[in-house]
Design a protein around this motif. Sequence first.
Motif, PDB file in Angstrom:
ATOM      1  N   GLN A 190     -12.601  -1.277   0.023  1.00 28.13           N
ATOM      2  CA  GLN A 190     -11.024  -2.627   0.644  1.00 28.13           C
ATOM      3  C   GLN A 190     -10.057  -1.340   0.186  1.00 28.13           C
ATOM      4  O   GLN A 190      -9.596   0.047  -0.875  1.00 28.13           O
ATOM      5  CB  GLN A 190     -11.202  -3.646  -0.957  1.00 28.13           C
ATOM      6  N   SER A 191      -8.858  -1.874   0.451  1.00 29.93           N
ATOM      7  CA  SER A 191      -7.780  -0.597   0.017  1.00 29.93           C
ATOM      8  C   SER A 191      -6.445  -1.450   1.170  1.00 29.93           C
ATOM      9  O   SER A 191      -6.820  -1.883   2.091  1.00 29.93           O
ATOM     10  CB  SER A 191      -7.568   0.347   1.629  1.00 29.93           C
ATOM     11  N   SER A 192      -5.692  -2.213  -0.134  1.00 30.02           N
ATOM     12  CA  SER A 192      -4.682  -2.880   0.759  1.00 30.02           C
ATOM     13  C   SER A 192      -3.052  -1.560   0.627  1.00 30.02           C
ATOM     14  O   SER A 192      -3.244  -0.393   0.683  1.00 30.02           O
ATOM     15  CB  SER A 192      -4.055  -3.511  -1.286  1.00 30.02           C
ATOM     16  N   ASP A 193      -2.229  -2.503   1.660  1.00 27.46           N
ATOM     17  CA  ASP A 193      -1.113  -1.597   1.881  1.00 27.46           C
ATOM     18  C   ASP A 193      -0.260  -1.091   1.062  1.00 27.46           C
ATOM     19  O   ASP A 193      -0.170  -2.211  -0.170  1.00 27.46           O
ATOM     20  CB  ASP A 193      -0.197  -2.415   2.885  1.00 27.46           C
TER      21      ASP A 193
END
Length: 646
Positions: free
Chosen positions: A490-493
């Motif tokens: 998981q990696s958010s903007d």
Amino acid sequence: MINSCNSANGTYGSLPPASLPKIEIGEELEAEVSPPSQEEPTFKTPISLLLLGAVVIVVICSINAVFIGLPAVNSSSPSSTTTTTTTTTTTTSTSMQTIGVPMLGIGTKQKTVAGLIFQGDAFGFGYHKYDRMNIDKSIDDVVNKCVRKCANDKRCTGFGFNINDRYDNRANGNCWFMTGEFKYVDGIYDPTHRTGVWIKELDPNSDFQNNTLIWKPSEEGAEFDFSAVLEFCYDDMKWDGDPRTNDVYGYRLSGQEECAGTAPLIRLKPGYKYRLTLRNTANPSIQTNLHTHGLHISGDGNADDVTRFVDGGKCLDYFWDIPDAYTGGTHWYHPHLHHSTNMQVAGGAFGMLIVDDNLELDGIPAYLKDEKLLQISKIGHVVKGNQHKNEVVNMTGNKWYRLRISMVDTKALAAKISFGSHCEVRKVANDGVWLSTVPAEPDNILYLTGASRADVAIRCQANSEITHTSLSTYSSTLVASIRIKGFEPQSSDPTPWSPRRSAGLMGLEGNVVAGKFEVVMLYPNLNESPYNPEKAIVDVLWDTVQEWTLFKTDRHPFHMHLYHMLVVTPGGCGIHEEGQFYDTIQAPRGAPCTVRFKTADFGQRLIFHCHVLKHEDAGMMNWALVTGEDMPINGGDPLQHECTAN
């Protein structure tokens, strides 16, 4: 059956024996790595090999196609250029393929090895006897000895090895140390002996983590908080092994012997005072000094006065006061002795300097807290990343990093830095100053002058590349390969962030200008005024906003010490955006660039010059005298002195 092994900071693989003519070693010995100028050892050659028709076999036949199974360096596959292979395989195809690894130099000689044709070069052999009764242990012994040699030699980024059975029931292990990109040209491979390859693990942080300046806490009551010693060094060997290039100059930690290679990383923290002792270990006829490019400190006394110098065998102290409110940034350092700057920087004397963020004052976003470092240098026609040809940057996939990029080009001309399509890149800082809003929109291309820096937020989904393209010659060079190891699910903007500005970067908009000045960059000087270190060409009032208009910077990039410049030309100046700060300006041909800066915090000697270093040495440098009531005066002892034991 292939036996794959791991060794410290690298990997290798081996192949079982097969049935081609044995290669005899003419003499049993254990030799150190040879420099490029030394002759290669002589081998005794069996008649069966002479029938292959290549006398050159006897020079390097002791490695039997050690590169078989490595990934193609110039393959069109995005991942093939960046994966280190830990096992070798047998190749029987005669079609053209590339089987090289990232190297320090590129050879062009064509060589024949046991019927295979390669292009490339090597700089030495190592020979090691071993007991054939325990073949697996023997392979480890041979490789471990060669690992130590390669790890301690900056030229070496890998080696091939093989194990040869001898006619007298003994055996020999050999290593071939590599300095260039090797290509398989033609020929059918049929393994005769146990062979393999060892490749150094390269990571931009590895060099810096193991080569960072160590600050020692000062004694109670001292005027500074930390002290350290940085050595300036000289070696009359030629830069990059080319006799047409400069001698080697560099920086190293106290006690190190190697002069060439990545210079120590200097890290500073806000809220502390530092004393750096520059120890000149060169011969007495070589003078030098130190300039902290981009650092906001005084330009006089014992801070960043480039008129100071230190003779070979002497020491010179620098005093840097980094206040609490100082905003972190990416900078670099190099010699700045008039008439010698180009020679010493072109010889390799440059390094990265970082001021860490004040985490108590600045809420740095989480996506910028893991960093990677990349200093791209262009010396003549040789382009490197962290002093390596094709540096390797290890990253976790789908994870954000703060990549700090520093450009070093003695000609200082603009370049395009391109990232592969598998990465998302967003700029966050120019020349050590945060953008007004972080991050910028995604853009996989950066444009930088040859003396600039840029911090970017980067997230990659697969192996990728970083390429340098000169905007003057349009030649492109792969400077770094991004190697993905693991994957973050998981990696958010990134969310927008407005960084804190220091007082010296605020209040420059509107009708606040106290003085205006024009600078015409016309060789061999500025404003037709020869450089005189005793006489400034203009006086500037301290703690005011100044507006300068710069002409002819397309061929002569303009660099200012002490203060960062805000671009106010409507629409910007080419690669320099309106409303952003820089310390080096290169505008398009025929386009003047108007900038503003605030003479805040301190003044005295304000140096500005063309950052084409040959032009600077020739006289394209001058200075302004910054004065004002209540302005702090930086003094201290500006003179060199005898070096102490520490």
